[in-house]
Design an enzyme around this catalytic site. Structure first.
Site, PDB file in Angstrom:
ATOM      1  N   GLU A 191       0.853  -1.203   0.000  1.00  0.00           N
ATOM      2  CA  GLU A 191       0.000   0.000   0.000  1.00  0.00           C
ATOM      3  C   GLU A 191       0.885   1.248   0.000  1.00  0.00           C
ATOM      4  OE1 GLU A 191      -2.731   0.061   3.268  1.00  0.00           O
ATOM      5  OE2 GLU A 191      -3.837  -1.702   2.546  1.00  0.00           O
ATOM      6  N   ALA A 200       9.711   0.532 -29.141  1.00  0.00           N
ATOM      7  CA  ALA A 200      10.545   0.994 -30.265  1.00  0.00           C
ATOM      8  C   ALA A 200      10.317   0.174 -31.536  1.00  0.00           C
ATOM      9  CB  ALA A 200      12.033   1.046 -29.915  1.00  0.00           C
ATOM     10  N   GLY A 201       9.270  -0.655 -31.547  1.00  0.00           N
ATOM     11  CA  GLY A 201       8.944  -1.420 -32.747  1.00  0.00           C
ATOM     12  C   GLY A 201       8.555  -0.484 -33.889  1.00  0.00           C
ATOM     13  N   ASP A 210       7.289  11.414 -33.602  1.00  0.00           N
ATOM     14  CA  ASP A 210       6.248  10.594 -32.975  1.00  0.00           C
ATOM     15  C   ASP A 210       5.986  11.109 -31.566  1.00  0.00           C
ATOM     16  OD1 ASP A 210       4.354   8.629 -32.830  1.00  0.00           O
ATOM     17  OD2 ASP A 210       5.711   6.934 -33.094  1.00  0.00           O
ATOM     18  N   GLN A 267      -5.343   3.832 -24.929  1.00  0.00           N
ATOM     19  CA  GLN A 267      -6.598   3.063 -24.846  1.00  0.00           C
ATOM     20  C   GLN A 267      -7.752   4.068 -24.782  1.00  0.00           C
ATOM     21  OE1 GLN A 267      -6.708  -0.395 -22.251  1.00  0.00           O
ATOM     22  NE2 GLN A 267      -4.522  -0.183 -21.885  1.00  0.00           N
ATOM     23  N   LYS A 283       1.776   1.362 -41.268  1.00  0.00           N
ATOM     24  CA  LYS A 283       2.252   0.218 -40.466  1.00  0.00           C
ATOM     25  C   LYS A 283       1.084  -0.633 -40.008  1.00  0.00           C
ATOM     26  CE  LYS A 283       1.947   1.752 -35.668  1.00  0.00           C
ATOM     27  NZ  LYS A 283       2.477   2.378 -34.501  1.00  0.00           N
ATOM     28  N   HIS A 329      -1.776  11.574 -26.354  1.00  0.00           N
ATOM     29  CA  HIS A 329      -1.743  10.703 -27.540  1.00  0.00           C
ATOM     30  C   HIS A 329      -2.874  11.067 -28.508  1.00  0.00           C
ATOM     31  CE1 HIS A 329      -1.066   7.339 -30.102  1.00  0.00           C
ATOM     32  NE2 HIS A 329      -2.290   6.900 -29.900  1.00  0.00           N
TER      33      HIS A 329
HETATM   34  C1  R5P Z   1       1.085   4.940 -32.013  1.00  0.00           C
HETATM   35  O1  R5P Z   1      -0.049   5.274 -32.286  1.00  0.00           O
HETATM   36  C2  R5P Z   1       2.012   5.845 -31.277  1.00  0.00           C
HETATM   37  O2  R5P Z   1       2.030   7.127 -31.821  1.00  0.00           O
HETATM   38  C3  R5P Z   1       3.426   5.276 -31.230  1.00  0.00           C
HETATM   39  O3  R5P Z   1       3.940   5.180 -32.532  1.00  0.00           O
HETATM   40  C4  R5P Z   1       3.461   3.914 -30.606  1.00  0.00           C
HETATM   41  O4  R5P Z   1       2.682   3.892 -29.452  1.00  0.00           O
HETATM   42  C5  R5P Z   1       4.866   3.483 -30.278  1.00  0.00           C
HETATM   43  O5  R5P Z   1       4.833   2.209 -29.704  1.00  0.00           O
HETATM   44  P1  R5P Z   1       6.013   1.180 -29.922  1.00  0.00           P
HETATM   45  O6  R5P Z   1       7.293   1.906 -29.588  1.00  0.00           O
HETATM   46  O7  R5P Z   1       5.733   0.066 -28.961  1.00  0.00           O
HETATM   47  O8  R5P Z   1       5.966   0.714 -31.325  1.00  0.00           O
END
Ligand code: R5P
Length: 331
Positions: free
Chosen positions: A45, A241-242, A235, A109, A210, A142
């Site tokens: 807690e 970082a995918g 971004d 989300q 993508k 976001h």
């Molecule tokens: C996606 O809509 C966001 O703008 C980012 O590109 C994304 O959340 C990055 O996530 P990751 O680094 O896991 O690919």
């Protein structure tokens, strides 16, 4: 401060704020943080105690809702809620309790993409308001529509974001020269935001299409030309970082010379650092909205842009009841 006020400005920080940001906000405002205790009991807690009276004060509690070095996102969110409750019960000035959230977790989300899913960004907004916040100050949400999840004022420093990203792009231009620089959006959803940056720098823009399947990102198509050109990817978030490294792969495949990135929030989850280190990217600029993990600080390809002074200026504007957006007239 220009406007005489009855209530004192009180600044509090949670444990997830990055050191650099905490330092810059306090320096900008010329005040120290209110003394407090915050700890976890053996059963997990969280306990908070504010160590001086805040009765009638205009309070700003700073806490990003992201992971920190030794805490997960849910603990840090919960800590923010407990701080808000503490301030409310300690008789902080009514209607003057601002949650300063440099990174708004759960922001991705923000809608149901299929049946039987939550809208967690809305749930988090409800929790923060119920806990006592009467205003939100945040950076580069976001999705802009998250502001509408709150029925209290939200200052989303998106113009500041353009200013910050602009600074990173300027640094890149200083180091690399213009070499037909092109601005890239790493997915279709970010194209509108990216267009504002490309417009600001009077540069062409390309868009990457993508897909994310079972958590794995694949950059599929490139809309636009990059052959023989330098590229800056813009971004809002780097998580695994995918998205970023896939974008770099595709850009290189299509003949880009050098590739940089300017990103607001650096979460760097899972294998993110390893992915960046194995990617032919020149440099990734991120802000200190999220505390930097030691492995992030050690990575030569990552450079931090400090944004605490901007947040400090916004806090002052709110306190003095001045416009926040007018702080960034050039963006
Ligand atoms: C996606 O809509 C966001 O703008 C980012 O590109 C994304 O959340 C990055 O996530 P990751 O680094 O896991 O690919």
């Amino acid at each position: 401060m220009s406007k005489p006020r009855n209530s004192k400005l009180t600044l509090l920080k949670g444990r997830a704020v990055s050191e650099t940001m905490a330092e810059d906000i306090s320096e900008e405002l010329g005040i120290d943080y209110c003394p407090r205790t915050v700890k976890d009991f053996p059963d997990g807690e969280t306990y908070c105690h504010i160590k001086r009276s805040v009765r009638g004060d205009e309070c700003f509690i700073i806490q990003p809702t992201c992971r920190s070095e030794d805490c997960g996102i849910n603990n840090n969110l919960w800590e923010l809620l407990i701080f808000l409750d503490t301030l409310k019960r300690a008789s902080a000035k009514k209607e003057k309790l601002t949650a300063v959230i440099p990174y708004y977790g759960y922001g991705r989300q923000d809608r149901k993409t299929t049946g039987r899913e939550p809208i967690s960004a809305k749930l988090v907004a409800n929790l923060i308001t119920t806990a006592g916040a009467t205003r939100i100050l945040t950076v580069d949400l976001h999705a802009g529509q998250i502001q509408g999840f709150f029925d209290i004022p939200v200052d989303n420093l998106s113009a500041a974001f353009r200013d910050i990203i602009g600074k990173a792009v300027n640094k890149i231009i200083e180091r690399a020269g213009e070499n037909n620089l092109v601005i890239a959006s790493p997915d279709v959803g970010s194209a509108k935001k990216t267009r504002k940056i490309s417009g600001k720098f009077n540069k062409e823009m390309v868009i990457i299409e993508k897909e994310r399947r079972n958590g794995k990102v694949k950059a599929l198509n490139l809309i636009g030309e990059v052959k023989g050109r330098d590229v800056v990817i813009i971004d809002d978030i780097i998580s695994t970082a995918g998205t970023l490294t896939e974008a770099v792969r595709l850009l290189k495949e299509k003949g880009a010379e050098r590739v940089w990135a300017a990103v607001t929030h650096g979460i760097f989850a899972g294998e993110a650092i390893e992915r960046i280190e194995n990617s032919p990217i020149e440099k990734v600029f991120v802000t200190d909205s999220v505390p930097l993990l030691p492995k992030v600080k050690q990575c030569n390809q990552i450079e931090t842009v400090r944004i605490g002074h901007i947040i400090g200026k916004a806090i002052r504007a709110i306190y003095e009841e001045r416009s926040v957006s007018e702080m960034f007239p050039h963006t």
